[in-house]
Design a protein around this motif. Sequence first.
Motif, PDB file in Angstrom:
ATOM      1  N   THR A 159       0.810  -1.112   0.028  1.00  0.00           N
ATOM      2  CA  THR A 159      -0.057   0.017  -0.096  1.00  0.00           C
ATOM      3  C   THR A 159       0.647   1.202   0.116  1.00  0.00           C
ATOM      4  N   PHE A 160       1.841   1.366   0.988  1.00  0.00           N
ATOM      5  CA  PHE A 160       2.896   2.409   0.794  1.00  0.00           C
ATOM      6  C   PHE A 160       3.582   2.505  -0.504  1.00  0.00           C
ATOM      7  N   LEU A 161       4.063   1.556  -0.944  1.00  0.00           N
ATOM      8  CA  LEU A 161       4.575   1.669  -2.412  1.00  0.00           C
ATOM      9  C   LEU A 161       3.825   2.141  -3.191  1.00  0.00           C
ATOM     10  N   ASP A 191       1.009   4.069  -2.960  1.00  0.00           N
ATOM     11  CA  ASP A 191       0.851   5.387  -2.573  1.00  0.00           C
ATOM     12  C   ASP A 191       1.971   6.378  -2.927  1.00  0.00           C
ATOM     13  N   TYR A 192       3.143   5.818  -2.820  1.00  0.00           N
ATOM     14  CA  TYR A 192       4.351   6.723  -3.205  1.00  0.00           C
ATOM     15  C   TYR A 192       4.189   6.896  -4.617  1.00  0.00           C
ATOM     16  N   ARG A 193       4.082   5.844  -5.266  1.00  0.00           N
ATOM     17  CA  ARG A 193       4.185   5.759  -6.777  1.00  0.00           C
ATOM     18  C   ARG A 193       2.993   6.735  -7.366  1.00  0.00           C
ATOM     19  N   THR A 194       1.945   6.571  -6.930  1.00  0.00           N
ATOM     20  CA  THR A 194       0.638   7.508  -7.095  1.00  0.00           C
ATOM     21  C   THR A 194       1.113   8.929  -6.971  1.00  0.00           C
ATOM     22  N   MET A 195       1.421   9.101  -5.703  1.00  0.00           N
ATOM     23  CA  MET A 195       1.765  10.660  -5.283  1.00  0.00           C
ATOM     24  C   MET A 195       2.953  11.153  -6.148  1.00  0.00           C
ATOM     25  N   LEU A 196       4.000  10.239  -6.547  1.00  0.00           N
ATOM     26  CA  LEU A 196       4.925  10.884  -7.322  1.00  0.00           C
ATOM     27  C   LEU A 196       4.648  11.117  -8.861  1.00  0.00           C
ATOM     28  N   ASN A 197       3.849  10.268  -9.422  1.00  0.00           N
ATOM     29  CA  ASN A 197       3.070  10.346 -10.690  1.00  0.00           C
ATOM     30  C   ASN A 197       2.170  11.491 -10.755  1.00  0.00           C
ATOM     31  N   SER A 218       2.301  14.027  -8.910  1.00  0.00           N
ATOM     32  CA  SER A 218       2.937  15.333  -8.751  1.00  0.00           C
ATOM     33  C   SER A 218       3.726  15.598  -9.960  1.00  0.00           C
ATOM     34  N   ARG A 262      -6.846   5.029  -5.052  1.00  0.00           N
ATOM     35  CA  ARG A 262      -5.858   4.939  -3.861  1.00  0.00           C
ATOM     36  C   ARG A 262      -6.729   5.020  -2.529  1.00  0.00           C
TER      37      ARG A 262
END
Length: 82
Positions: free
Chosen positions: A16-18, A20-26, A28, A67
Amino acid sequence: MQEQSTIDSQALTPATFLGDYRTMLNVSIAQRAILSVLMDGTMPLTDFHRHGLMVAMDEMISTLEGRAELLVDAGYVEEGAE
């Protein structure tokens, strides 16, 4: 909300954290690109550009909503929690 076993929680949390990280990065990166287009005063915004910006925004919204739903479905947060 569904109750999860400890093993389920331990397996889901890193994924989930991975995710969320990828989603937030993409998101942004996409937002920065949209901002760049909007700040470029030399390029007129045509209907084509507006449509592309709206599609990009809609895609980002859908991704973030997905997400959030995953976190609710996994039992990490309650729907509507703030």
